[in-house]
Design a protein around this motif. Structure first.
Motif, mmCIF file in Angstrom:
data_model
loop_
_atom_site.group_PDB
_atom_site.id
_atom_site.type_symbol
_atom_site.label_atom_id
_atom_site.label_comp_id
_atom_site.label_asym_id
_atom_site.label_seq_id
_atom_site.Cartn_x
_atom_site.Cartn_y
_atom_site.Cartn_z
ATOM 1 N N GLY A 24 0.802 -1.218 0.000
ATOM 2 C CA GLY A 24 0.000 0.000 0.000
ATOM 3 C C GLY A 24 0.838 1.273 0.000
ATOM 4 O O GLY A 24 0.340 2.341 -0.326
ATOM 5 N N SER A 25 2.108 1.153 0.343
ATOM 6 C CA SER A 25 2.966 2.350 0.410
ATOM 7 C C SER A 25 3.402 2.808 -0.972
ATOM 8 O O SER A 25 3.915 3.915 -1.128
ATOM 9 N N GLY A 26 3.217 1.958 -1.985
ATOM 10 C CA GLY A 26 3.702 2.273 -3.326
ATOM 11 C C GLY A 26 5.153 1.847 -3.505
ATOM 12 O O GLY A 26 5.718 1.951 -4.580
ATOM 13 N N ARG A 27 5.795 1.402 -2.430
ATOM 14 C CA ARG A 27 7.168 0.910 -2.522
ATOM 15 C C ARG A 27 7.250 -0.499 -1.927
ATOM 16 O O ARG A 27 8.224 -0.844 -1.257
ATOM 17 N N GLY A 28 6.228 -1.281 -2.134
ATOM 18 C CA GLY A 28 6.172 -2.622 -1.561
ATOM 19 C C GLY A 28 7.010 -3.598 -2.347
ATOM 20 O O GLY A 28 7.692 -3.231 -3.304
ATOM 21 N N GLY A 29 6.953 -4.864 -1.987
ATOM 22 C CA GLY A 29 7.684 -5.896 -2.723
ATOM 23 C C GLY A 29 9.180 -5.793 -2.522
ATOM 24 O O GLY A 29 9.714 -6.307 -1.559
ATOM 25 N N THR A 30 9.831 -5.091 -3.424
ATOM 26 C CA THR A 30 11.297 -5.018 -3.361
ATOM 27 C C THR A 30 11.788 -3.835 -2.532
ATOM 28 O O THR A 30 13.001 -3.728 -2.292
ATOM 29 N N SER A 31 10.917 -2.951 -2.118
ATOM 30 C CA SER A 31 11.289 -1.770 -1.329
ATOM 31 C C SER A 31 12.393 -0.953 -1.991
ATOM 32 O O SER A 31 13.381 -0.584 -1.362
ATOM 33 N N THR A 32 12.252 -0.704 -3.285
ATOM 34 C CA THR A 32 13.140 0.128 -4.125
ATOM 35 C C THR A 32 14.533 -0.463 -4.294
ATOM 36 O O THR A 32 15.435 0.225 -4.765
ATOM 37 N N ARG A 33 14.711 -1.768 -3.920
ATOM 38 C CA ARG A 33 16.040 -2.358 -4.047
ATOM 39 C C ARG A 33 16.224 -3.124 -5.361
ATOM 40 O O ARG A 33 17.324 -3.658 -5.601
ATOM 41 N N GLY A 34 15.224 -3.232 -6.185
ATOM 42 C CA GLY A 34 15.344 -4.009 -7.410
ATOM 43 C C GLY A 34 15.216 -5.486 -7.121
ATOM 44 O O GLY A 34 14.933 -5.887 -5.994
ATOM 45 N N HIS A 35 15.393 -6.332 -8.133
ATOM 46 C CA HIS A 35 15.201 -7.777 -7.970
ATOM 47 C C HIS A 35 16.529 -8.488 -7.816
ATOM 48 O O HIS A 35 17.446 -8.298 -8.608
ATOM 49 N N LYS A 36 16.635 -9.339 -6.805
ATOM 50 C CA LYS A 36 17.759 -10.255 -6.576
ATOM 51 C C LYS A 36 19.125 -9.559 -6.524
ATOM 52 O O LYS A 36 19.214 -8.343 -6.615
ATOM 53 N N GLY A 37 20.156 -10.334 -6.348
ATOM 54 C CA GLY A 37 21.514 -9.810 -6.305
ATOM 55 C C GLY A 37 21.904 -9.349 -4.909
ATOM 56 O O GLY A 37 21.070 -9.159 -4.032
ATOM 57 N N ALA A 38 23.208 -9.168 -4.695
ATOM 58 C CA ALA A 38 23.735 -8.850 -3.371
ATOM 59 C C ALA A 38 23.157 -7.551 -2.818
ATOM 60 O O ALA A 38 22.859 -7.452 -1.632
ATOM 61 N N LYS A 39 22.951 -6.565 -3.685
ATOM 62 C CA LYS A 39 22.477 -5.259 -3.211
ATOM 63 C C LYS A 39 21.048 -5.296 -2.697
ATOM 64 O O LYS A 39 20.630 -4.405 -1.980
ATOM 65 N N SER A 40 20.313 -6.345 -3.036
ATOM 66 C CA SER A 40 18.940 -6.436 -2.557
ATOM 67 C C SER A 40 18.866 -7.113 -1.190
ATOM 68 O O SER A 40 17.845 -7.069 -0.523
ATOM 69 N N ARG A 41 19.952 -7.751 -0.768
ATOM 70 C CA ARG A 41 19.951 -8.532 0.472
ATOM 71 C C ARG A 41 20.277 -7.652 1.681
ATOM 72 O O ARG A 41 20.947 -6.618 1.541
ATOM 73 N N SER A 42 19.866 -8.113 2.860
ATOM 74 C CA SER A 42 20.254 -7.397 4.072
ATOM 75 C C SER A 42 21.705 -7.733 4.391
ATOM 76 O O SER A 42 22.208 -8.794 4.019
ATOM 77 N N GLY A 43 22.413 -6.827 5.044
ATOM 78 C CA GLY A 43 23.802 -7.069 5.423
ATOM 79 C C GLY A 43 24.798 -6.817 4.323
ATOM 80 O O GLY A 43 25.990 -7.059 4.497
ATOM 81 N N TYR A 44 24.317 -6.348 3.169
ATOM 82 C CA TYR A 44 25.240 -6.087 2.060
ATOM 83 C C TYR A 44 26.107 -4.877 2.364
ATOM 84 O O TYR A 44 25.629 -3.848 2.812
ATOM 85 N N SER A 45 27.415 -5.012 2.161
ATOM 86 C CA SER A 45 28.290 -3.835 2.184
ATOM 87 C C SER A 45 29.354 -4.026 1.121
ATOM 88 O O SER A 45 29.986 -5.086 1.043
ATOM 89 N N LYS A 46 29.552 -3.026 0.308
ATOM 90 C CA LYS A 46 30.469 -3.123 -0.816
ATOM 91 C C LYS A 46 31.898 -3.000 -0.309
ATOM 92 O O LYS A 46 32.231 -2.066 0.408
ATOM 93 N N LYS A 47 32.755 -3.934 -0.661
ATOM 94 C CA LYS A 47 34.161 -3.859 -0.298
ATOM 95 C C LYS A 47 34.847 -2.869 -1.236
ATOM 96 O O LYS A 47 34.566 -2.854 -2.438
ATOM 97 N N SER A 48 35.763 -2.063 -0.705
ATOM 98 C CA SER A 48 36.448 -1.099 -1.563
ATOM 99 C C SER A 48 37.325 -1.861 -2.553
ATOM 100 O O SER A 48 38.021 -2.812 -2.179
ATOM 101 N N GLY A 49 37.282 -1.481 -3.802
ATOM 102 C CA GLY A 49 38.052 -2.141 -4.845
ATOM 103 C C GLY A 49 37.389 -3.366 -5.435
ATOM 104 O O GLY A 49 37.920 -3.974 -6.356
ATOM 105 N N PHE A 50 36.197 -3.755 -4.910
ATOM 106 C CA PHE A 50 35.509 -4.941 -5.441
ATOM 107 C C PHE A 50 34.868 -4.606 -6.773
ATOM 108 O O PHE A 50 34.232 -3.568 -6.919
ATOM 109 N N GLU A 51 35.088 -5.476 -7.756
ATOM 110 C CA GLU A 51 34.573 -5.221 -9.096
ATOM 111 C C GLU A 51 33.647 -6.339 -9.550
ATOM 112 O O GLU A 51 33.717 -6.799 -10.691
#
Length: 149
Positions: A24-51
């Motif tokens: 109902g908020s208009g940002r349901g489902g993926t909560s603006t994180r997109g579908h799948k992949g590391a960035k959609s998961r909780s606890g994600y943090s990008k390592k510096s220099g990771f490609e």
């Protein structure tokens, strides 16, 4: 106007984006994180220099060279600079590290090397940490003295 009716200018503030609050908020489902992949998961943090698993730049580029820990860095001063100093002040008989610092040519902890570009005509005693052969020859030819510190 008083403190009770102060408020920010129109357009200066925005409402907080409340994500993860259902469909109902208009940002349901993926909560603006997109579908799948590391960035959609909780606890994600990008390592510096990771490609993304590709070999990172700092590992692709080869290592080369080395830093010599015994290297001595000299600040060079040429004979033409010494000549201009002696022309400005005719009473000078010795040019030493303290004089070079006062003249603004070097910093107080720098080691000084005299190089042979230019000519010197006045007989002066020059004190420095190092001299090139041509500089020593030119100073002694003018009647001066090159003193190594």
């Amino acid at each position: 106007m008083n403190l009770s009716n102060l408020k920010p200018a129109i357009g200066a503030t925005r409402n907080e984006k409340r994500v993860g609050r259902g469909t109902g908020s208009g940002r349901g489902g993926t909560s603006t994180r997109g579908h799948k992949g590391a960035k959609s998961r909780s606890g994600y943090s990008k390592k510096s220099g990771f490609e993304g698993g590709q070999m990172p730049l700092q590992r692709r580029v080869p290592k080369f060279g080395f830093k010599n820990i015994n290297r001595v860095e000299y600040k060079s001063i040429n004979l033409d600079v010494l000549a201009s100093l002696t022309e400005k002040d005719s009473t000078i008989s010795t040019l030493d590290a303290a004089y070079f610092v006062n003249a603004g040519l070097v910093s107080k902890n720098a080691k000084v090397k005299i190089l042979g570009r230019g000519e010197i005509t006045k007989a002066v005693e020059v004190h420095a940490h190092a001299f090139s052969k041509s500089a020593v020859e030119a100073i002694e030819k003018a009647g001066g003295k090159a003193v190594t510190l």
